[in-house]
Write an enzyme that holds these catalytic residues in place. Sequence first.
Site, PDB file in Angstrom:
ATOM      1  N   TYR A  27     -14.550  -5.196  32.790  1.00 36.11           N
ATOM      2  CA  TYR A  27     -13.251  -4.812  32.229  1.00 36.11           C
ATOM      3  C   TYR A  27     -12.964  -3.338  32.539  1.00 36.11           C
ATOM      4  CZ  TYR A  27      -9.873  -3.112  28.833  1.00 36.11           C
ATOM      5  OH  TYR A  27      -8.797  -2.488  28.249  1.00 36.11           O
ATOM      6  N   SER A  48      -7.660   2.470  30.117  1.00 37.48           N
ATOM      7  CA  SER A  48      -8.614   2.355  29.014  1.00 37.48           C
ATOM      8  C   SER A  48      -9.643   3.468  29.067  1.00 37.48           C
ATOM      9  CB  SER A  48      -9.321   0.998  29.084  1.00 37.48           C
ATOM     10  OG  SER A  48     -10.410   0.947  28.183  1.00 37.48           O
ATOM     11  N   LYS A  64      -7.230 -11.082  17.761  1.00 33.35           N
ATOM     12  CA  LYS A  64      -8.245 -10.577  18.683  1.00 33.35           C
ATOM     13  C   LYS A  64      -9.672 -10.995  18.318  1.00 33.35           C
ATOM     14  CE  LYS A  64      -7.828  -6.334  20.221  1.00 33.35           C
ATOM     15  NZ  LYS A  64      -7.685  -6.539  21.690  1.00 33.35           N
TER      16      LYS A  64
END
Length: 329
Positions: free
Chosen positions: A138, A115, A176
């Site tokens: 995250y 990411s 999402k």
Amino acid sequence: MIIVTGGAGFIGANLVHALNQRGVTDILVVDHLSQAGKFLNLTDLDIADYMEAERFITLLEEGKLPAIEAIFHEGACSDTMATDGRYIMENNYAFSKTLLHWCQLRNVPFLYASSASVYGMTQQFREERACESPLNIYGFSKFQFDQYLRHVWPNLKAPVHGFRYFNVYGPRELHKGRMASVALHFYQQYRRDGYVHLFAGSDGYGDGEQRRDFIHVDDVCAVNLHFLEHPRTGIYNVGTGQAQTFNEVAVATVGAIDALAKRPARHLGALHKAQVIRYMPMPEALHGKYQSYTQADIGALRGAGFSAPFLNVEEGVSRYVRWLAEKGR
């Protein structure tokens, strides 16, 4: 057989679709369907089997699965606002290490989702340690796995590809919720309310002028399949290499909806005058944790042989809006 973890999710389901487009249907989708609505991402796809993640890892380690050609590892908790660090590290980090080592022992290509969140507030987006400083758990989970991969790099035998996704948008992300792309949020807001909401200025940027590297999920899939066919072990930024503003995404979204409705095209100034774009203060929870600028350095990606062009916001959002309209979403 090809494994796609997170295969009922956004990028995973699009990868399954891209594989289907190439005639590949011997696919095992691995996911969690505690959020049952994700099944809708699979109803128009052809797969050989579905399995919950816990059972999958057990059968994998016991050697009870058919021969595996490759693993696309897209499964993760992707909520950047999540606070349960133990869950995130177990789900995103430890699980990834298990798959990596299994693939190395059996010479199976491993392609996984990293990411752009690993970069944090930096202004340099190169795949280098000096540029990496994640802002949340995250981002740390993705960063730490990249770091682990670098540690074992000298001993790798099977191809491993890590993809640092920038701001991905496109079909199959409806599940999402608040973590969906701004393109989807703008689409829903404009159709429901007749206007869209953007953040007011921050970090020296004007209202809606914060910039991100927005990439269509079709381009993300193209990168993944390229490296499946042309392995070149590495960690790669997956973005367009060109930052565009949130205002541009809003204009593209409104313009695409208006075009489908055969309404005259409008530019940003006209949208402001009509109050189609409205700005709101950034929530306190995002202060100091919001990337106001991202732009992938794609030199390594290009150097590794991926030469296809990327869709810009205008092209990609228009394609996405047409898909949403066709699906009646």
